[in-house]
Design a protein around this motif. Structure first.
Motif, PDB file in Angstrom:
ATOM      1  N   ASP A  27      56.872  16.403 100.470  1.00  0.00           N
ATOM      2  CA  ASP A  27      55.498  16.282 101.087  1.00  0.00           C
ATOM      3  C   ASP A  27      54.661  17.292 101.382  1.00  0.00           C
ATOM      4  N   GLU A  28      55.024  18.517 101.631  1.00  0.00           N
ATOM      5  CA  GLU A  28      54.235  19.645 102.118  1.00  0.00           C
ATOM      6  C   GLU A  28      54.117  20.533 101.180  1.00  0.00           C
ATOM      7  N   ASN A  30      52.310  22.347  97.781  1.00  0.00           N
ATOM      8  CA  ASN A  30      50.992  22.232  97.075  1.00  0.00           C
ATOM      9  C   ASN A  30      51.227  21.475  95.971  1.00  0.00           C
ATOM     10  N   LEU A  31      50.044  20.302  96.021  1.00  0.00           N
ATOM     11  CA  LEU A  31      50.351  19.426  94.591  1.00  0.00           C
ATOM     12  C   LEU A  31      49.964  20.132  93.329  1.00  0.00           C
ATOM     13  N   LYS A  32      48.866  20.770  93.395  1.00  0.00           N
ATOM     14  CA  LYS A  32      48.248  21.541  92.145  1.00  0.00           C
ATOM     15  C   LYS A  32      49.100  22.593  91.530  1.00  0.00           C
ATOM     16  N   GLU A  33      49.684  23.624  92.635  1.00  0.00           N
ATOM     17  CA  GLU A  33      50.515  24.395  92.193  1.00  0.00           C
ATOM     18  C   GLU A  33      52.006  24.109  91.521  1.00  0.00           C
ATOM     19  N   THR A  34      52.338  22.894  92.410  1.00  0.00           N
ATOM     20  CA  THR A  34      53.654  22.495  92.061  1.00  0.00           C
ATOM     21  C   THR A  34      53.704  21.711  90.701  1.00  0.00           C
ATOM     22  N   LEU A  35      52.540  20.772  90.421  1.00  0.00           N
ATOM     23  CA  LEU A  35      52.285  20.153  89.405  1.00  0.00           C
ATOM     24  C   LEU A  35      52.017  21.184  87.836  1.00  0.00           C
ATOM     25  N   ASP A  36      51.050  22.019  88.255  1.00  0.00           N
ATOM     26  CA  ASP A  36      50.587  22.988  87.269  1.00  0.00           C
ATOM     27  C   ASP A  36      50.102  21.850  86.058  1.00  0.00           C
ATOM     28  N   LEU A  37      49.279  20.976  86.401  1.00  0.00           N
ATOM     29  CA  LEU A  37      48.886  20.218  85.396  1.00  0.00           C
ATOM     30  C   LEU A  37      47.449  20.797  84.888  1.00  0.00           C
ATOM     31  N   ASP A  38      47.092  20.594  83.542  1.00  0.00           N
ATOM     32  CA  ASP A  38      45.540  21.010  83.046  1.00  0.00           C
ATOM     33  C   ASP A  38      44.820  19.746  83.415  1.00  0.00           C
ATOM     34  N   THR A  67      48.510  19.169  99.568  1.00  0.00           N
ATOM     35  CA  THR A  67      49.924  18.629  99.444  1.00  0.00           C
ATOM     36  C   THR A  67      50.152  17.327  98.770  1.00  0.00           C
ATOM     37  N   PHE A  68      51.263  17.013  98.367  1.00  0.00           N
ATOM     38  CA  PHE A  68      51.770  15.806  98.080  1.00  0.00           C
ATOM     39  C   PHE A  68      51.340  14.854  99.159  1.00  0.00           C
ATOM     40  N   GLN A  69      51.831  14.893 100.361  1.00  0.00           N
ATOM     41  CA  GLN A  69      51.639  13.991 101.570  1.00  0.00           C
ATOM     42  C   GLN A  69      50.150  13.626 101.345  1.00  0.00           C
TER      43      GLN A  69
END
Length: 84
Positions: A27-28, A30-38, A67-69
């Motif tokens: 949940d907490e 970072n969405l962008k850093e964790t996913l590392d999607l282009d 965040t994911f949350q």
């Protein structure tokens, strides 16, 4: 739709469609850093979320997402607005 169901569905999508390790999703985090999607992956993510939840996501919706949350909350808000 309850938040628990939203979280489960989103996480399943991330694991299945984007081959994200389920243990990395928190949940907490970072969405962008964790996913590392282009950028193309983000377009795919938007399309998949829209088709699975029946909502529309725009560029402005992602401005406040860290965040994911935050991401789950945006989807929940969109579902709530659509239902009313």
């Amino acid at each position: 739709m309850k938040m628990e169901a939203i979280i489960e569905k989103v996480n399943d999508i991330l694991v299945e469609e984007f081959e994200i390790d389920a243990e990395l999703i928190s949940d907490e985090k970072n969405l962008k850093e964790t996913l590392d999607l282009d950028s193309l992956d983000y377009v795919d993510l938007v399309v998949i979320i829209e088709s699975n939840f029946g909502v529309k996501l725009g560029e402005a919706d992602f401005v406040g997402i860290n965040t994911f949350q935050d991401f789950y909350n945006v989807i929940e808000d969109k579902i709530t607005v659509k239902a009313s």
